[in-house]
Design an enzyme around this catalytic site. Structure first.
Site, PDB file in Angstrom:
ATOM      1  N   LEU A  91      37.751  18.994  39.587  1.00  0.00           N
ATOM      2  CA  LEU A  91      36.854  19.892  40.313  1.00  0.00           C
ATOM      3  C   LEU A  91      36.882  21.275  39.665  1.00  0.00           C
ATOM      4  O   LEU A  91      37.920  21.929  39.624  1.00  0.00           O
ATOM      5  CB  LEU A  91      37.278  20.007  41.781  1.00  0.00           C
ATOM      6  CG  LEU A  91      37.360  18.691  42.562  1.00  0.00           C
ATOM      7  CD1 LEU A  91      37.577  18.990  44.046  1.00  0.00           C
ATOM      8  CD2 LEU A  91      36.122  17.846  42.373  1.00  0.00           C
ATOM      9  N   ARG A 125      37.730  35.265  43.843  1.00  0.00           N
ATOM     10  CA  ARG A 125      38.882  36.173  43.902  1.00  0.00           C
ATOM     11  C   ARG A 125      39.264  36.720  42.533  1.00  0.00           C
ATOM     12  O   ARG A 125      40.032  37.666  42.434  1.00  0.00           O
ATOM     13  CB  ARG A 125      40.072  35.437  44.558  1.00  0.00           C
ATOM     14  CG  ARG A 125      39.870  35.199  46.043  1.00  0.00           C
ATOM     15  CD  ARG A 125      40.802  34.123  46.603  1.00  0.00           C
ATOM     16  NE  ARG A 125      40.268  32.779  46.397  1.00  0.00           N
ATOM     17  CZ  ARG A 125      40.871  31.651  46.793  1.00  0.00           C
ATOM     18  NH1 ARG A 125      42.040  31.720  47.408  1.00  0.00           N
ATOM     19  NH2 ARG A 125      40.317  30.473  46.577  1.00  0.00           N
ATOM     20  N   GLY A 131      47.037  25.267  51.180  1.00  0.00           N
ATOM     21  CA  GLY A 131      46.941  24.439  52.372  1.00  0.00           C
ATOM     22  C   GLY A 131      48.341  23.959  52.745  1.00  0.00           C
ATOM     23  O   GLY A 131      49.149  23.666  51.870  1.00  0.00           O
TER      24      GLY A 131
HETATM   25  C1  UD1 Z   1      42.685  24.330  47.373  1.00  0.00           C
HETATM   26  C2  UD1 Z   1      43.041  23.397  48.527  1.00  0.00           C
HETATM   27  C3  UD1 Z   1      44.386  23.824  49.123  1.00  0.00           C
HETATM   28  C4  UD1 Z   1      45.450  23.784  48.045  1.00  0.00           C
HETATM   29  C5  UD1 Z   1      45.028  24.662  46.846  1.00  0.00           C
HETATM   30  C6  UD1 Z   1      45.989  24.455  45.705  1.00  0.00           C
HETATM   31  C7  UD1 Z   1      40.915  22.671  49.554  1.00  0.00           C
HETATM   32  C8  UD1 Z   1      39.975  22.852  50.666  1.00  0.00           C
HETATM   33  N1  UD1 Z   1      42.008  23.447  49.553  1.00  0.00           N
HETATM   34  O1  UD1 Z   1      42.498  25.645  47.888  1.00  0.00           O
HETATM   35  O2  UD1 Z   1      44.758  22.943  50.187  1.00  0.00           O
HETATM   36  O3  UD1 Z   1      46.683  24.235  48.578  1.00  0.00           O
HETATM   37  O4  UD1 Z   1      43.710  24.290  46.395  1.00  0.00           O
HETATM   38  O5  UD1 Z   1      45.715  25.336  44.643  1.00  0.00           O
HETATM   39  O6  UD1 Z   1      40.700  21.834  48.696  1.00  0.00           O
HETATM   40  N2  UD1 Z   1      35.546  23.630  43.775  1.00  0.00           N
HETATM   41  C9  UD1 Z   1      34.419  22.930  43.474  1.00  0.00           C
HETATM   42  N3  UD1 Z   1      33.364  22.983  44.349  1.00  0.00           N
HETATM   43  C10 UD1 Z   1      33.405  23.705  45.499  1.00  0.00           C
HETATM   44  C11 UD1 Z   1      34.587  24.417  45.802  1.00  0.00           C
HETATM   45  C12 UD1 Z   1      35.648  24.364  44.916  1.00  0.00           C
HETATM   46  O7  UD1 Z   1      34.330  22.251  42.450  1.00  0.00           O
HETATM   47  O8  UD1 Z   1      32.403  23.700  46.243  1.00  0.00           O
HETATM   48  C13 UD1 Z   1      36.681  23.582  42.816  1.00  0.00           C
HETATM   49  C14 UD1 Z   1      37.096  24.931  42.266  1.00  0.00           C
HETATM   50  O9  UD1 Z   1      36.410  25.220  41.069  1.00  0.00           O
HETATM   51  C15 UD1 Z   1      38.597  24.766  42.036  1.00  0.00           C
HETATM   52  C16 UD1 Z   1      38.993  23.687  43.036  1.00  0.00           C
HETATM   53  O10 UD1 Z   1      37.812  23.062  43.475  1.00  0.00           O
HETATM   54  O11 UD1 Z   1      38.889  24.322  40.740  1.00  0.00           O
HETATM   55  C17 UD1 Z   1      39.739  24.270  44.226  1.00  0.00           C
HETATM   56  O12 UD1 Z   1      38.945  25.279  44.840  1.00  0.00           O
HETATM   57  P1  UD1 Z   1      39.573  26.667  45.283  1.00  0.00           P
HETATM   58  O13 UD1 Z   1      38.498  27.495  45.855  1.00  0.00           O
HETATM   59  O14 UD1 Z   1      40.369  27.231  44.187  1.00  0.00           O
HETATM   60  O15 UD1 Z   1      40.504  26.166  46.489  1.00  0.00           O
HETATM   61  P2  UD1 Z   1      41.841  26.855  47.006  1.00  0.00           P
HETATM   62  O16 UD1 Z   1      41.490  27.909  47.983  1.00  0.00           O
HETATM   63  O17 UD1 Z   1      42.692  27.215  45.866  1.00  0.00           O
HETATM   64 MG    MG Z   2      42.443  27.320  43.840  1.00  0.00          MG
END
Ligand code: UD1
Ligand code: MG
Length: 417
Positions: free
Chosen positions: A10, A17, A141
């Site tokens: 992902l 941020r 999380g």
């Molecule tokens: C996420 C987890 C959290 C975990 C943490 C670890 C979720 C909801 N939460 O939070 O439980 O402890 O990672 O680092 O998953 N992304 C997409 N599409 C979207 C949103 C995000 O591809 O619509 C991708 C981002 O590019 C990223 C990853 O998913 O690589 C995680 O997203 P991010 O916003 O960093 O989640 P965290 O708040 O870090």
């Molecule tokens: Mg993250």
């Protein structure tokens, strides 16, 4: 042999941020975009399918992708569950274990993931979660457990109550699923949270309620869990990766006096018995031979190739240059686009004036040449074999110094013997 494994990475998020014009997953760690590390990890697992989900600035991020990795674009960034949903088509009729990696978690080691996959397989789990217990769980999380201590959900920091915020067991984000069960249940996730996003992590509560098999595997080295969401975390990741790189070179027989103050990029190469003094920066595509001495305060930039037994001393910047064996460059100076022969001696303050305002030009310094202190060589120019420039000489462009000759002055002229 390909495993019965598919991987989704992902990497669609905006990375708000970071407060950056550059997509988060392209920010470099030790000179390499963070997503490249994750792509390497996925490749190393020999999965039968790897799908990367891109979104924000996907055109830019695409440039990083090698052949064999499928790309899907998440049209609206509605959360990690929506990103996983977007990958469904690209997985086709694949059946088996589906590992979810995040583009911002780059310090994971292959052995760690292999351990998670093994645990998933051997225990016939529907979800195996890589967890960690950390002193500062902020931003992650939290793993929720029921009265039997079984995992029953994951609560995102933003939605956690005071009790949950105290929990120190976190979700690293890395989860291995039973693919069919995941996609069958994904539609049940709702965006009923503070961020109004579809959280992939909500699937754990849904799996729990269905009685599916869930378990966690605890990380032993919590550094591997670091997720990069801010510039602070980026610098932490850089520090950890740098340490790994330095340790690797020390294992290979390189001496590094103070690893905490030595900055070696991901793709640099260093030979045995080379000694690196502190405050040295070695960038990508730099190659250093055996038994060299480098620094302190040396800055070796892209495309510099140094042969064996070379000394590069204090306060030097060297870029796109080749230096042959036993040459000494012991004190401050700048060498750009230089080709330096064997056993040359480059005096203090030597400068190649390689840029004429339009293009970079080459300076050739042949074997055994002696470049006096403070010599400026205006490129393109050649200094012949065993030629000598006197201190303070300015050798003008195309005024090549013949083999064995001595030049002095501004502009430099050949001295009579
Ligand atoms: C996420 C987890 C959290 C975990 C943490 C670890 C979720 C909801 N939460 O939070 O439980 O402890 O990672 O680092 O998953 N992304 C997409 N599409 C979207 C949103 C995000 O591809 O619509 C991708 C981002 O590019 C990223 C990853 O998913 O690589 C995680 O997203 P991010 O916003 O960093 O989640 P965290 O708040 O870090
Ligand atoms: Mg993250």
């Amino acid at each position: 042999m390909k495993n019965n494994l598919a991987v989704i990475i992902l990497a669609a998020g905006r990375g708000e941020r970071m407060k950056s014009a550059l997509p988060k997953v392209l920010h470099p760690v030790c000179g390499r975009p963070m997503l490249s590390y994750v792509l390497d990890l996925a490749r190393g697992l020999k999965a039968s399918k790897v799908v990367t989900v891109l979104g924000h600035q996907h055109q830019e991020v695409k440039k990083l992708m090698a052949a064999g990795i499928k790309i899907v674009v998440q049209k609206r960034l509605l959360g990690t569950a929506d990103a996983v949903k977007a990958a469904r088509g690209a997985l086709g009729n694949f059946k088996g274990a589906l590992l979810v990696l995040y583009g911002d978690i780059l310090l994971l080691k292959k052995e760690t993931i292999q351990g998670l996959l093994k645990y998933h397989r051997e225990n016939n789990l529907d979800a195996a979660i890589l967890t960690a217990t950390v002193e500062k769980p902020q931003g992650y999380g939290r793993i929720l457990r029921d009265e039997y201590s079984s995992i029953c959900g994951i609560r995102e920091e933003k939605d956690a109550d005071d009790y949950e915020k105290e929990l120190k067991e976190i979700n690293t984000g890395i989860i291995c699923f039973n693919k069919e069960k995941l996609y069958a249940a994904l539609g049940e996730i709702k965006a009923d949270n503070r961020k109004k996003e579809y959280y992939l992590t909500d699937i754990i509560r849904i799996f729990y309620e269905k009685g599916y098999a869930i378990d966690g595997v605890a990380l032993s080295d919590i550094n591997e869990a670091l997720g990069i969401n801010s510039r602070q975390e980026l610098s932490q990741a850089d520090r950890i990766m740098r340490q790994r790189i330095n340790e690797k070179w020390m294992q290979e027989g390189v001496s590094i006096i103070e690893p905490a103050a030595t900055f070696i990029s991901y793709s640099a190469k260093i030979g045995r018995d080379t000694l690196i003094y502190p405050f040295t920066v070695i960038e990508n595509n730099v190659k250093i031979g055996k038994s060299c001495s480098i620094g302190p305060f040396a800055h070796l930039r892209e495309g510099t190739v140094i042969a064996d037994n070379v000394v590069v001393g204090n306060f030097l910047e060297i870029v796109r240059s080749r230096i042959s064996s036993k040459t000494l460059i012991k004190h401050f100076g700048y060498l750009g686009d230089a080709r330096i022969g064997r056993q040359a001696n480059i005096g203090a303050g030597a400068v190649t004036a390689n840029f004429d305002g339009r293009q970079k030009n080459i300076t050739v310094i042949k074997d055994g040449a002696f470049i006096g202190s403070d010599t400026v060589m205006v490129a393109p120019v050649k200094i012949g074999k065993a030629a000598v420039t006197a201190a303070g000489a300015v050798v003008l462009k195309n005024k090549n110094v013949p083999d064995g000759q001595r030049v002095a002055g501004v502009p430099a002229r050949v001295l009579k013997k």
